[in-house]
Design a protein around this motif. Sequence first.
Motif, PDB file in Angstrom:
ATOM      1  N   ALA A  76       0.835  -1.202   0.000  1.00 38.61           N
ATOM      2  CA  ALA A  76       0.000   0.000   0.000  1.00 38.61           C
ATOM      3  C   ALA A  76       0.870   1.252   0.000  1.00 38.61           C
ATOM      4  N   GLU A  77       0.488   2.208  -0.830  1.00 38.58           N
ATOM      5  CA  GLU A  77       1.233   3.464  -0.893  1.00 38.58           C
ATOM      6  C   GLU A  77       0.731   4.462   0.135  1.00 38.58           C
ATOM      7  N   LYS A  78      -0.489   4.277   0.605  1.00 40.02           N
ATOM      8  CA  LYS A  78      -1.051   5.120   1.658  1.00 40.02           C
ATOM      9  C   LYS A  78      -1.433   4.228   2.828  1.00 40.02           C
ATOM     10  N   VAL A  79      -0.749   4.420   3.942  1.00 41.06           N
ATOM     11  CA  VAL A  79      -0.988   3.616   5.130  1.00 41.06           C
ATOM     12  C   VAL A  79      -1.598   4.526   6.203  1.00 41.06           C
ATOM     13  N   PRO A  80      -2.844   4.265   6.618  1.00 46.78           N
ATOM     14  CA  PRO A  80      -3.447   5.089   7.677  1.00 46.78           C
ATOM     15  C   PRO A  80      -2.659   4.959   8.975  1.00 46.78           C
ATOM     16  N   ILE A  81      -2.520   6.074   9.684  1.00 51.01           N
ATOM     17  CA  ILE A  81      -1.685   6.047  10.891  1.00 51.01           C
ATOM     18  C   ILE A  81      -2.303   5.205  11.999  1.00 51.01           C
TER      19      ILE A  81
END
Length: 133
Positions: A76-81
């Motif tokens: 994943a290029e966007k990982v939720p914090i």
Amino acid sequence: MKITYNEAEKCVEIKDGLKNHFLLMKALMILNLANSILNLSDVRMDNFRFINLVWAILGTISIQVLYKFIVKKTSAEKVPIDQITKLDERTFMGKKKYFLELKNGKTRDLLEVKSDSEFKDLKKMFKKIGIQL
């Protein structure tokens, strides 16, 4: 280092091309597995030769690699914090590899982090965001 924090979406953005690499590896492992199945499909046990053993081993390795890429790792290029458990490092054959461990049990490799100073900068950024490490 191409790792940034997106405040609007509350996620960590990682731009390293890992998604394309994973797609290519999965496609190659599926092709390899299909090839080994086709080569072993008409073999009887009394006609089992060395090359059939090689194809069986290649098929088994392909299944294990596919399991690793599908179940254990993410690209994943966007990982939720809120999904990040910890930032960690692993040493393999004298070379350090850095990765994020996620709550769903998967890991996200950080290929762009190559040195200890970049790792320390990333730790500072995560502390600033509020992620407990």
